[in-house]
Enzyme design. Structure first.
Site, PDB file in Angstrom:
ATOM      1  N   THR A   2       0.827  -1.209   0.000  1.00  0.00           N
ATOM      2  CA  THR A   2       0.000   0.000   0.000  1.00  0.00           C
ATOM      3  C   THR A   2       0.862   1.260   0.000  1.00  0.00           C
ATOM      4  OG1 THR A   2      -1.696  -1.195   1.244  1.00  0.00           O
ATOM      5  CG2 THR A   2      -1.831   1.213   1.226  1.00  0.00           C
TER       6      THR A   2
ATOM      7  N   GLN B  55      -6.138  -2.112  -2.252  1.00  0.00           N
ATOM      8  CA  GLN B  55      -5.432  -0.888  -1.849  1.00  0.00           C
ATOM      9  C   GLN B  55      -4.738  -0.241  -3.042  1.00  0.00           C
ATOM     10  OE1 GLN B  55      -5.046  -3.911  -0.431  1.00  0.00           O
ATOM     11  NE2 GLN B  55      -5.141  -3.767   1.800  1.00  0.00           N
TER      12      GLN B  55
ATOM     13  N   GLN C  40     -10.396   2.134  -2.599  1.00  0.00           N
ATOM     14  CA  GLN C  40      -9.871   1.774  -1.275  1.00  0.00           C
ATOM     15  C   GLN C  40      -8.553   2.508  -1.040  1.00  0.00           C
ATOM     16  OE1 GLN C  40      -9.674  -2.426  -0.496  1.00  0.00           O
ATOM     17  NE2 GLN C  40      -8.508  -2.184   1.397  1.00  0.00           N
ATOM     18  N   ASP C  41      -8.456   3.200   0.125  1.00  0.00           N
ATOM     19  CA  ASP C  41      -7.207   3.876   0.530  1.00  0.00           C
ATOM     20  C   ASP C  41      -6.828   5.023  -0.398  1.00  0.00           C
ATOM     21  OD1 ASP C  41      -7.216   1.977   2.473  1.00  0.00           O
ATOM     22  OD2 ASP C  41      -5.402   0.958   1.848  1.00  0.00           O
TER      23      ASP C  41
ATOM     24  N   ASP D  17     -12.094   2.600   3.782  1.00  0.00           N
ATOM     25  CA  ASP D  17     -11.029   3.233   4.571  1.00  0.00           C
ATOM     26  C   ASP D  17     -10.283   4.288   3.757  1.00  0.00           C
ATOM     27  OD1 ASP D  17     -11.734   1.249   6.408  1.00  0.00           O
ATOM     28  OD2 ASP D  17     -10.136  -0.082   5.744  1.00  0.00           O
TER      29      ASP D  17
ATOM     30  N   ARG E 150     -13.559   3.400  11.217  1.00  0.00           N
ATOM     31  CA  ARG E 150     -13.333   2.175  11.985  1.00  0.00           C
ATOM     32  C   ARG E 150     -11.877   2.169  12.457  1.00  0.00           C
ATOM     33  NH1 ARG E 150     -12.709  -3.172   8.230  1.00  0.00           N
ATOM     34  NH2 ARG E 150     -11.569  -2.286   6.471  1.00  0.00           N
TER      35      ARG E 150
ATOM     36  N   TRP F  80      -8.393   1.293  12.775  1.00  0.00           N
ATOM     37  CA  TRP F  80      -7.306   0.540  12.158  1.00  0.00           C
ATOM     38  C   TRP F  80      -6.310   0.090  13.229  1.00  0.00           C
ATOM     39  CZ3 TRP F  80      -3.019   3.064   8.694  1.00  0.00           C
ATOM     40  CH2 TRP F  80      -2.288   2.064   8.051  1.00  0.00           C
TER      41      TRP F  80
END
Length: 543
Positions: free
Chosen positions: A309, A339, A361-362, A383, A459, A461
């Protein structure tokens, strides 16, 4: 030369291993036998999360510490010596893994982030000598985050004794000492030389908020941002022009190393498909574009063999004082790519205004240090705002994109995933007067099957994840519980997720999960630009 280096490294490793061994087999001196210096050390170490390790290390390897500041500096210095040994261990992993793509990639990440940790710890020592305690805390927070990044990267390639030994060495020695230094720095900031008041770090979950001056300032630090009319140093143009660069990376490389003044890069309208890196020594670089959707820097890297990532970002910034305005940063790998980062920042005192971040994502990796995002547009799903920085988002539009994984069946998405691992880290995500909604496509899916499409504010991590939404407008897609667990009850007793005067159909507090909070009005000022990231000291007062 090589043999001398190896001898130095070996002595560092033996030193730290012996220290760790003695931590488990020796007791701190009793109060009756302790010298004044030892008593002071013991009192200071009691303010840390690992007091036995702290006292044992200091009493055995340092002498004549006569003030709290000397003790704090000694802990940082000792951590830095252990850090050098960890760098060598990472180098050995790389040398032994040249034919193992994933392990060699993890080792390279370790070497990069540990170098940054070393830089930040050195800067923290210098900041303490000048009584710039907030800076020292920010840089120690980043150093610990980088050390954790190295440990985490190795965790996924732990298939050799050397990797296992390095992970244990970091967890049992290096990160404990850095955590102790960070805890002491917090107490020193709060209580000064009065060691009798020093105590282990507390969080909002313990009923503790830091300085709440500037209460009710709307998150502003003078209302400033990135001026649109800065004098331009170089220009990037797709069409070319006399003296223009054709790539953004070429323009970055033209910036002077460790520049004090702003180096302004004008990026004309166009789509620039390239991977851009702003290295540590390229400080005070400014990107000025022609507007969201007009000046676009795009890439499509995604997690895969040899690529984590961390390395997927289209644009990655290390140089402090980075600024950007009127640009789109995009990762177009797609919703099924997992990611895939559009923008990653490790730039302290960075300002991003009127920029767009597109991904799934990310999308936005606000990795470390102090960052300010003003009037930005951020799209993603899983996220998609994540990292362990101290970041303030003011007047931003945050949009959920649909995922291609059977969208008609429904999906759960979290806007944020903050990664604070230690309660003394001065990090967290703060959203002021921002809006959370979905793209038109996502809202259409939601309205067809509202109970199947669930959007959460965040949330956890990591264990001490911290995120607050203050005066924000939450559309109907934000469901009543508001916040999403990561796995079981992980971090639910240690995180801090707060809201203050959330508005809109998704802003009701009655259905929120019991482990989230409503920020008390008298403590809202703890999250102002000045209190949280010292914004009045470095964010321009006006455009």
């Amino acid at each position: 030369m090589a043999s001398a280096l190896l001898l130095t490294l070996l002595s560092l490793i033996l030193f730290s291993s012996a220290a760790h061994h003695r931590h488990h087999h020796s007791q701190p001196p009793t109060a009756a036998a302790a010298s004044p210096s030892t008593q002071l050390i013991q009192s200071a170490c009691n303010a840390t999360r690992f007091p036995t390790t702290c006292a044992s290390a200091l009493t055995q390897y340092t002498t004549n510490l006569s003030s709290p500041l000397e003790i704090l500096t000694a802990v940082i210095s000792l951590s830095s010596r252990i850090l050098q040994a960890a760098q060598i261990k990472a180098w050995k992993i790389l040398q032994s893994s040249l034919e193992n793509q994933n392990r060699s990639s993890a080792a390279r990440i370790c070497l990069e982030v540990l170098q940054n940790a070393n830089r930040r710890q050195s800067a923290a020592e210098d900041a303490l000598s000048r009584r710039r305690i907030k800076d020292a805390r920010a840089w120690l927070s980043a150093s610990l985050a980088y050390q954790y990044d190295c440990w985490s990267a190795l965790k996924y390639v732990n298939d050799s004794q050397l990797v296992n030994e390095t992970m244990s060495f970091m967890a049992d020695s290096l990160m404990l000492l850095t955590s102790n230094a960070l805890s002491m720095a917090e107490s020193y900031d709060l209580f000064g030389d009065n060691v009798g008041l020093w105590r282990p770090p507390l969080t909002e979950r313990d009923g503790f908020w830091e300085d709440s001056t500037n209460n009710g300032d709307g998150g502003g630090g003078g209302g400033g941002g990135v001026a649109a009319d800065m004098a331009v140093n170089v220009t990037v143009s797709k069409g070319g022009c006399g003296g223009c660069y054709k790539t953004v990376q070429e323009a970055v490389e033209a910036a002077p190393d460790n520049g004090v003044g702003r180096f302004v890069v004008r990026i004309e309208e166009g789509v620039y498909e390239e991977i851009v890196r702003v290295p540590f020594e390229k400080k005070n670089v400014v990107f000025l574009g022609d507007g969201m959707g007009k000046t676009v820097i795009t890439g499509s890297l995604k997690v895969g063999p040899g690529l984590t990532t961390y390395n997927t970002s289209t644009v990655g910034v290390f140089g402090d004082g980075f600024m950007a305005r009127d640009i789109t940063f995009e990762n177009k790998a797609g919703p099924d790519a997992h990611q895939a980062v559009a923008f990653r920042s490790d730039s302290d005192l960075s300002i991003i205004e009127n920029c767009e971040f597109l991904g799934n994502q990310d999308t936005l990796y606000a990795h470390s240090l102090r960052q300010f995002y003003k009037s930005c547009r951020i799209e993603g799903n899983v996220d998609f705002i994540f990292g362990n920085s101290a970041a303030v988002f003011q007047d931003c539009l945050i949009l959920i994109r649909p995922r291609d994984v059977a969208p008609e069946k429904g999906e759960s998405n979290a806007v944020t995933a903050h990664g604070r691992t230690d309660p003394a880290q001065s990090t967290g995500f703060v959203f002021w007067n921002s809006t959370v909604n979905g793209t038109d496509q996502y809202v259409a899916l939601y309205r067809k099957k509202p109970k199947a499409h669930r959007t959460y504010l965040g949330r956890p991590w990591k264990e001490y994840s911290r995120t607050v939404f203050l005066g924000c407008y939450l559309e109907e897609i934000v469901i009543a519980p508001g916040w999403m667990p990561w796995s079981g009850d992980f971090a639910l007793r240690t995180l801090y997720y707060g809201e203050f005067e959330s508005r809109g159909p998704g802003g009701g507090s009655s259905g929120r999960v019991g482990w989230s909070s409503q920020v008390p009005k008298e403590h809202v000022g703890a999250y102002s630009l000045q209190s949280f990231i010292q914004g009045n000291d470095w964010i321009p007062n006006s455009n």
